[in-house]
Structures are given as structure tokens and as C-alpha cells.
Design an enzyme around this catalytic site. Structure first.
Site, PDB file in Angstrom:
ATOM      1  N   ASN A   8       0.863  -1.182   0.000  1.00  0.00           N
ATOM      2  CA  ASN A   8       0.000   0.000   0.000  1.00  0.00           C
ATOM      3  C   ASN A   8       0.899   1.231   0.000  1.00  0.00           C
ATOM      4  OD1 ASN A   8      -1.805   2.071   0.477  1.00  0.00           O
ATOM      5  ND2 ASN A   8      -2.835   1.074   2.178  1.00  0.00           N
ATOM      6  N   ARG A  90      -1.921  -1.659  -4.074  1.00  0.00           N
ATOM      7  CA  ARG A  90      -2.924  -0.595  -4.150  1.00  0.00           C
ATOM      8  C   ARG A  90      -2.577   0.302  -5.326  1.00  0.00           C
ATOM      9  NH1 ARG A  90      -2.205   4.750  -1.813  1.00  0.00           N
ATOM     10  NH2 ARG A  90      -4.184   5.880  -1.667  1.00  0.00           N
ATOM     11  N   HIS A 179      -8.889   6.925  -2.233  1.00  0.00           N
ATOM     12  CA  HIS A 179      -8.995   6.354  -0.889  1.00  0.00           C
ATOM     13  C   HIS A 179     -10.217   5.446  -0.783  1.00  0.00           C
ATOM     14  CE1 HIS A 179      -6.667  10.134   0.590  1.00  0.00           C
ATOM     15  NE2 HIS A 179      -5.826   9.128   0.410  1.00  0.00           N
ATOM     16  N   ARG A 240      -0.635  18.754  -1.272  1.00  0.00           N
ATOM     17  CA  ARG A 240      -1.599  19.071  -2.329  1.00  0.00           C
ATOM     18  C   ARG A 240      -2.516  20.213  -1.899  1.00  0.00           C
ATOM     19  NH1 ARG A 240      -3.463  12.980  -3.470  1.00  0.00           N
ATOM     20  NH2 ARG A 240      -1.975  12.535  -1.798  1.00  0.00           N
ATOM     21  N   GLU A 382      -6.837  -0.931   5.112  1.00  0.00           N
ATOM     22  CA  GLU A 382      -6.881  -1.118   3.657  1.00  0.00           C
ATOM     23  C   GLU A 382      -6.279  -2.460   3.253  1.00  0.00           C
ATOM     24  OE1 GLU A 382      -6.248   3.263   1.828  1.00  0.00           O
ATOM     25  OE2 GLU A 382      -4.895   2.747   3.466  1.00  0.00           O
TER      26      GLU A 382
END
Length: 394
Positions: A8, A90, A179, A240, A382
Site C-alpha cells: 500500500n 494498491r 482512498h 496538495r 486497507e
């Protein structure tokens, strides 16, 4: 027993877990924080609460992956790399091409690269990671699990932008969201904690880390999300910018005498957000440490809280209320004060935290008994969601 390695890779971290299947037993897990930054932290947890940690300056993704495989053998977690029978990665952007996990073939890898315009910080890196692992483990099947797949069925009123409709359709311009693996896991886990069927829950899920996004979940399915055509938009993140007026791009190009729009896009992706405002770091921990003495650190925190509460409030409005607000992600799971600050901004909805439960930081309800909307803290997983998706197609 089969062993599946889950990779991930985020924009500033690399998490992994080694599962023994089909029992879903975690044999080892690891985290590399501050990827390609000074003081990269490499950690492995294994066995009976055993831990190995070291600091390597500017450790990049490729060397972090190789170090992971080396340490798995050195620490005798596995005897040989041949014990690993599957590797799952991922991948942030699957666009409209991938709506479920797939085995990686040369054509799939090429398609992942072609989708890089939807996630310029992620897909190229993830494609490179797949190649690296395929070269290191040439006889092991590689799989891709897509972060965008949770949002492929967004209602069109939330999925598309107010552009000329023919352009939207011709060029597949829509809100893809990211996500999704996390938001999907949080939805299922919240339903379990609330003791409700998944298809009956309405939630606002908040994945808050270096990359941050919120999602509105209606009847157990994605209804809206803060990230858009790429992961650049939405709330303020580590590096970001989040939402900006698109007119700023040509304005800055003119002011800075820049002819290549990609230079501005790189600034919005790599030099903005918490880092750009604070001029300290993209890491919230470092910013919070200077919050009381540095006005720009305080401003960065204020903006972060403001943007999240704006999105959360708008989602509560379009859902006509919700069963729960969910905190997850590195910041959402570990920063007690920020959770309180965000909920304080949402008081108009009658939501309140229990100070002791919030401070304890354990999975479950952290809202007060008289809160009109429950607040849950759920450490996202995840990797577990990914290994289950891979097992389903093997």
C-alpha cells in the site's frame, strides 16, 4: 499455507502486511514514513510484539520495497521469498477501466500507466512498484486493487462537472475519487460497530492523512466524495492544494512567466497544502509542534480544520443527517486535538465528543451520549480489504 503480501504505497508512505491465507493471519506488518524525505523511518512489527526500526535518509519507494524483502528474511519471518505466493498492490486510479481487483498482465500494467493523468503522483510510482516486485519475485502473481472502484457508481449529479455534456462523455471527465479502499472498509466496519446492515447506514467517512479525503455514504454506497478527476482536489492535504479556482493556473503562468502548465500542476501537487502554507513541513506533527509560536503553522492547522468541516457539513446536509461521522487515517486516528477542533466546527448539527473517549483513542464510539450523530474512531485497514478482494478472484 499461502502467503499474500499487500503493498500500500501512498504519496509519502509505504505500508505493507504479510498475510497467511486463508486464515487472514497477519505474520508481519511494516511502515515506511517520510518517503524520500530526510529521516525516513522504516518499521517492521512481527511475532510476539517484536519490532525492528531504523532511520534511513531519503529512502525512496524502490529501496524501501527491497529493504522490506531483505528484512523479512533476516528476521526469519520467512525462510525464503518463494513462500510468498501472491503480491497485491494498491493502485489509486482505475478510471472507468477497472471496477474490481485484477491480476496484473503486461496489458493491465500498460493501462495503469495510461491512467496516470488521473493520478500523476501515484499511478506511475505504483506501476514502477509492480514492475519492481515482478522482477524480484518473477514466479509470483501480481494483483492490482483500485482505490477508485468504490466510487464508480456515484450518482451522476455528484460524479460529473458542469462542463459541456458532450465533452464530459467524450473524454470520460468525472469525479473518480480516491482512498476508496479505505472508505469502503470504514463503511463495512462502521456498520458492524453500529450493529446495522451495511445497506442501511448513512455516513460521513473522513480519511485524514498526508493525502486526505471525505466521502458521503448513503445506504452503504458511495454518494459523494471530496477528491475529483484526480486526487489533487478536495480538502487541504500534506503537499496538495485541494480546491483552487482554476483561473489561478493561467494567472500564475503569466505572473511567473511559465509556459508549461505541468510546472504549475507540480507546484499544486508537491509544494502546496500544509507544506505550502506553513513553509515548515507536510507533516502535521511537525506543524502542530510549532503551532503556538509560528503564525503560519497556526494558519495551516486552521485551514485544514476549516476545509474538512466545510465538506463534512455539506455532506451531512445532502445526506439529510447521518448515522455517524468516522475519523480514520494517520491524522484522523492519532490527533486527539484535531478531532476535537473539527467536531467543534460541526456543533450546529448537534454533534459532540466525549473528551475521555476521544483522548483514549480506541476503536469505537467517541461521541458523548447526548450527541445527535455518533462519532466513531476506526483505524482503517486497507490491507485487510485488499487481501479479501484478491482472495475472491484467485
Amino acid at each position: 499455507m499461502q502467503k499474500t503480501l499487500i503493498i500500500n504505497a501512498g504519496s509519502s508512505s509505504l505500508k505493507w502486511q504479510l498475510f497467511e491465507m486463508p486464515a487472514e493471519t497477519v505474520l508481519a506488518s511494516g511502515l515506511v514514513e517520510r518517503i524520500s524525505m530526510p529521516g525516513s523511518i522504516f518499521t517492521i512489527k512481527y511475532g510476539d510484539h517484536q519490532k525492528f526500526e531504523t532511520i534511513v535518509d531519503n529512502l525512496d519507494q524502490a529501496h524501501a520495497a527491497q529493504m522490506m524483502l531483505d528484512e523479512l528474511q533476516r528476521l526469519a519471518i520467512i525462510k525464503d521469498l518463494t513462500e510468498i505466493t501472491a503480491v497485491a498492490h494498491r493502485v489509486v486510479a482505475g478510471g472507468e477501466t477497472f471496477k474490481q481487483a485484477v491480476e496484473v498482465t503486461p496489458s493491465v500494467l500498460e493501462q495503469i500507466r495510461e491512467l496516470s493523468s488521473f493520478a500523476p503522483l501515484h499511478n506511475p510510482m505504483e506501476a514502477q512498484g509492480i514492475e519492481t516486485m515482478a522482477q524480484t519475485l518473477p514466479n509470483v502473481k501480481q494483483y492490482a486493487v483500485f482505490d477508485s472502484q468504490f466510487f464508480t457508481d456515484l450518482p451522476e449529479m455528484n460524479a460529473i462537472y458542469s462542463l459541456p455534456y458532450k465533452l464530459t462523455k467524450k473524454y470520460h471527465i468525472r469525479r473518480y475519487g480516491e482512498h476508496g479502499i479505505s472508505h469502503g472498509y470504514l463503511t463495512g466496519r462502521a456498520a458492524e460497530l453500529l450493529k446495522r446492515p451495511k445497506d442501511t447506514v448513512n455516513l460521513v467517512t473522513m480519511h485524514l492523512g498526508s493525502g486526505a479525503s471525505l466521502a458521503a455514504v448513503k445506504d452503504g454506497k458511495a454518494f459523494d466524495t471530496s477528491m475529483g478527476f484526480t486526487p489533487l482536489t478536495g480538502v487541504t492535504m500534506g503537499t496538495r492544494a485541494g480546491d483552487v479556482d482554476p483561473s489561478i493556473l493561467p494567472f500564475l503562468m503569466d505572473q511567473l512567466n511559465i509556459s508549461d502548465p505541468n510546472e504549475i500542476m507540480m507546484m499544486l501537487n508537491n509544494d502546496s497544502g500544509l507544506l505550502g502554507v506553513s513553509e515548515i513541513s507536510p507533516d502535521m506533527r511537525e506543524i502542530k509542534a510549532q503551532e503556538k509560536t509560528n503564525p503560519q503553522a497556526q494558519l495551516a492547522v486552521d485551514i485544514f480544520v476549516n476545509r474538512i468541516s466545510k465538506y463534512a457539513g455539506s455532506y451531512l446536509t445532502e445526506l439529510h443527517g447521518a448515522d455517524a461521522l468516522i475519523f480514520a487515517g494517520g491524522i484522523g486516528e492519532h490527533n486527539v486535538q484535531l478531532r476535537q477542533q473539527i467536531i467543534d466546527e460541526l456543533q450546529i448539527f448537534g454533534v459532540k465528543l466525549d473528551a475521555d473517549l476521544n483522548a483514549a483513542g480506541q476503536e469505537g464510539v467517541i461521541s458523548s451520549a447526548d450527541s445527535k450523530i455518533k462519532v466513531l474512531l476506526i483505524p482503517t485497514n486497507e490491507e485487510l480489504a485488499m487481501v479479501r478482494q484478491v482472495a475472491a478472484i484467485q
